[in-house]
Design a protein around this motif. Sequence first.
Motif, mmCIF file in Angstrom:
data_model
loop_
_atom_site.group_PDB
_atom_site.id
_atom_site.type_symbol
_atom_site.label_atom_id
_atom_site.label_comp_id
_atom_site.label_asym_id
_atom_site.label_seq_id
_atom_site.Cartn_x
_atom_site.Cartn_y
_atom_site.Cartn_z
ATOM 1 N N SER A 1 0.826 -1.208 0.000
ATOM 2 C CA SER A 1 0.000 0.000 0.000
ATOM 3 C C SER A 1 0.863 1.263 0.000
ATOM 4 O O SER A 1 0.483 2.282 -0.578
ATOM 5 C CB SER A 1 -0.953 0.013 1.208
ATOM 6 O OG SER A 1 -0.227 -0.025 2.425
ATOM 7 N N TYR B 1 -5.681 -11.731 -11.361
ATOM 8 C CA TYR B 1 -6.729 -11.022 -12.098
ATOM 9 C C TYR B 1 -8.060 -11.777 -12.113
ATOM 10 O O TYR B 1 -9.121 -11.160 -12.219
ATOM 11 C CB TYR B 1 -6.260 -10.738 -13.530
ATOM 12 C CG TYR B 1 -5.522 -9.424 -13.638
ATOM 13 C CD1 TYR B 1 -6.167 -8.262 -14.033
ATOM 14 C CD2 TYR B 1 -4.175 -9.347 -13.308
ATOM 15 C CE1 TYR B 1 -5.497 -7.053 -14.114
ATOM 16 C CE2 TYR B 1 -3.486 -8.151 -13.377
ATOM 17 C CZ TYR B 1 -4.151 -7.003 -13.782
ATOM 18 O OH TYR B 1 -3.480 -5.811 -13.842
ATOM 19 N N ASN C 1 -9.104 -13.515 -9.552
ATOM 20 C CA ASN C 1 -9.622 -13.475 -8.179
ATOM 21 C C ASN C 1 -9.129 -12.208 -7.484
ATOM 22 O O ASN C 1 -8.360 -12.260 -6.521
ATOM 23 C CB ASN C 1 -9.177 -14.719 -7.409
ATOM 24 C CG ASN C 1 -9.717 -16.001 -8.009
ATOM 25 O OD1 ASN C 1 -10.870 -16.366 -7.798
ATOM 26 N ND2 ASN C 1 -8.873 -16.688 -8.776
ATOM 27 N N THR C 2 -9.561 -11.081 -8.001
ATOM 28 C CA THR C 2 -9.055 -9.794 -7.514
ATOM 29 C C THR C 2 -9.370 -9.544 -6.043
ATOM 30 O O THR C 2 -8.566 -8.956 -5.326
ATOM 31 C CB THR C 2 -9.628 -8.637 -8.355
ATOM 32 O OG1 THR C 2 -11.065 -8.677 -8.299
ATOM 33 C CG2 THR C 2 -9.165 -8.740 -9.794
ATOM 34 N N GLU C 3 -10.533 -10.011 -5.571
ATOM 35 C CA GLU C 3 -10.894 -9.756 -4.174
ATOM 36 C C GLU C 3 -9.978 -10.503 -3.214
ATOM 37 O O GLU C 3 -9.699 -10.020 -2.113
ATOM 38 C CB GLU C 3 -12.356 -10.146 -3.937
ATOM 39 C CG GLU C 3 -13.350 -9.222 -4.653
ATOM 40 C CD GLU C 3 -14.775 -9.557 -4.281
ATOM 41 O OE1 GLU C 3 -14.986 -10.433 -3.410
ATOM 42 O OE2 GLU C 3 -15.689 -8.930 -4.862
ATOM 43 N N ASP C 4 -9.508 -11.665 -3.636
ATOM 44 C CA ASP C 4 -8.604 -12.450 -2.782
ATOM 45 C C ASP C 4 -7.174 -11.918 -2.819
ATOM 46 O O ASP C 4 -6.392 -12.190 -1.907
ATOM 47 C CB ASP C 4 -8.600 -13.923 -3.224
ATOM 48 C CG ASP C 4 -9.932 -14.614 -2.986
ATOM 49 O OD1 ASP C 4 -10.681 -14.141 -2.107
ATOM 50 O OD2 ASP C 4 -10.219 -15.602 -3.694
ATOM 51 N N HIS C 5 -6.847 -11.203 -3.869
ATOM 52 C CA HIS C 5 -5.474 -10.717 -4.048
ATOM 53 C C HIS C 5 -5.477 -9.226 -4.388
ATOM 54 O O HIS C 5 -4.788 -8.786 -5.300
ATOM 55 C CB HIS C 5 -4.787 -11.504 -5.173
ATOM 56 C CG HIS C 5 -4.893 -12.985 -5.054
ATOM 57 N ND1 HIS C 5 -4.256 -13.694 -4.050
ATOM 58 C CD2 HIS C 5 -5.563 -13.903 -5.794
ATOM 59 C CE1 HIS C 5 -4.530 -14.982 -4.186
ATOM 60 N NE2 HIS C 5 -5.317 -15.128 -5.231
ATOM 61 N N TRP C 6 -6.248 -8.479 -3.629
ATOM 62 C CA TRP C 6 -6.494 -7.078 -3.999
ATOM 63 C C TRP C 6 -5.217 -6.244 -4.072
ATOM 64 O O TRP C 6 -5.026 -5.466 -5.014
ATOM 65 C CB TRP C 6 -7.487 -6.446 -3.020
ATOM 66 C CG TRP C 6 -7.871 -5.051 -3.429
ATOM 67 C CD1 TRP C 6 -7.485 -3.879 -2.846
ATOM 68 C CD2 TRP C 6 -8.707 -4.700 -4.535
ATOM 69 N NE1 TRP C 6 -8.029 -2.808 -3.517
ATOM 70 C CE2 TRP C 6 -8.782 -3.283 -4.559
ATOM 71 C CE3 TRP C 6 -9.392 -5.422 -5.507
ATOM 72 C CZ2 TRP C 6 -9.511 -2.582 -5.513
ATOM 73 C CZ3 TRP C 6 -10.134 -4.735 -6.463
ATOM 74 C CH2 TRP C 6 -10.182 -3.331 -6.464
ATOM 75 N N ASP C 7 -4.323 -6.400 -3.108
ATOM 76 C CA ASP C 7 -3.087 -5.607 -3.118
ATOM 77 C C ASP C 7 -2.217 -5.945 -4.327
ATOM 78 O O ASP C 7 -1.648 -5.047 -4.963
ATOM 79 C CB ASP C 7 -2.296 -5.831 -1.829
ATOM 80 C CG ASP C 7 -2.846 -5.008 -0.672
ATOM 81 O OD1 ASP C 7 -3.750 -4.176 -0.914
ATOM 82 O OD2 ASP C 7 -2.377 -5.186 0.456
ATOM 83 N N TYR D 1 -3.279 -7.161 -7.120
ATOM 84 C CA TYR D 1 -4.020 -6.662 -8.281
ATOM 85 C C TYR D 1 -3.744 -5.170 -8.482
ATOM 86 O O TYR D 1 -3.477 -4.709 -9.599
ATOM 87 C CB TYR D 1 -5.509 -6.912 -8.067
ATOM 88 C CG TYR D 1 -6.423 -6.252 -9.072
ATOM 89 C CD1 TYR D 1 -6.369 -6.577 -10.421
ATOM 90 C CD2 TYR D 1 -7.369 -5.311 -8.653
ATOM 91 C CE1 TYR D 1 -7.221 -5.978 -11.339
ATOM 92 C CE2 TYR D 1 -8.222 -4.707 -9.552
ATOM 93 C CZ TYR D 1 -8.142 -5.046 -10.901
ATOM 94 O OH TYR D 1 -8.987 -4.440 -11.800
ATOM 95 N N GLN D 2 -3.777 -4.414 -7.392
ATOM 96 C CA GLN D 2 -3.477 -2.978 -7.485
ATOM 97 C C GLN D 2 -2.028 -2.752 -7.916
ATOM 98 O O GLN D 2 -1.743 -1.847 -8.706
ATOM 99 C CB GLN D 2 -3.735 -2.294 -6.143
ATOM 100 C CG GLN D 2 -5.189 -2.123 -5.810
ATOM 101 C CD GLN D 2 -5.387 -1.076 -4.730
ATOM 102 O OE1 GLN D 2 -5.400 0.119 -4.992
ATOM 103 N NE2 GLN D 2 -5.500 -1.530 -3.496
#
Length: 259
Positions: free
Chosen positions: A77, A205, A207-213, A215-216
């Motif tokens: 982050s 990509y 499973n973006t919710e599981d790997h949000w950081d 993905y960002q």
Amino acid sequence: MKNPTNNENNIETNFKEKMTYGEYLQLDSLLSSQNRLSGHHDEMLFIVIHQVSELWMKLILHELNAAIEAIKKDHLSVSFKKLARVSQIQFQIIQAWDVLSTLTPSEYLEFRDSLGSASGFQSYQYRLIEFALGYKSDFILKIYEKDTELHQKLEQAYRAPSLYDVSISALKRAGFDISDDILKRDVSKAYTFDESVHKAWKEVYLNTEDHWDLYQLAEKLVDIEDRFQQWRFRHMKTVERIIGFKTGTGGSSGVHYLK
């Protein structure tokens, strides 16, 4: 009618013993560094554009290096703000080509010989950015052998992990099965396609919710790559407009090299 200055009684005007804006920014030094060699009016534009670009590149490196260190520590982050700033700086540098393109071929020819063999090709900060982003080419280092200290700085950056290298390592720490051939490879060599890395990003990509950081992080990398390509394209088109297909001042093939 009230005097608009009545509400500004607290504006500081006595700087006999205080630091001024100009002193803080060292403007005497900064604004006395635009020394035209030809005396031609438009050489000032040429110098200022390149000096401003070098200042922006200095900030890009400042942010990229900080982002790399943050990613190494899994402070993803923290890296996002820095990488987003890099993208915005890139936009500023891209726009600079529009200003330089107001220089016509006939105007440039009036002072081009004054540049001698000096060329943007030799920009060491640009090479540091390339190294930080993962584009490694050892022949470039020969350009800087004249300056031992600078050559060592470039050599160190050349052998350091790039932004993409540390991002791949972050995938591994997040539990993805990344090939040891990639993780332990010589990072002075440019990254080439690897199936395990490809599969990891695909999973991010899908499973973006599981790997949000992650993905960002991937999206920040795409933003930077996109604008880097835009910058290169605008560079090539501006050179094409101003010098056509002549040889570059640094000895390169000019537009053909940039393409």
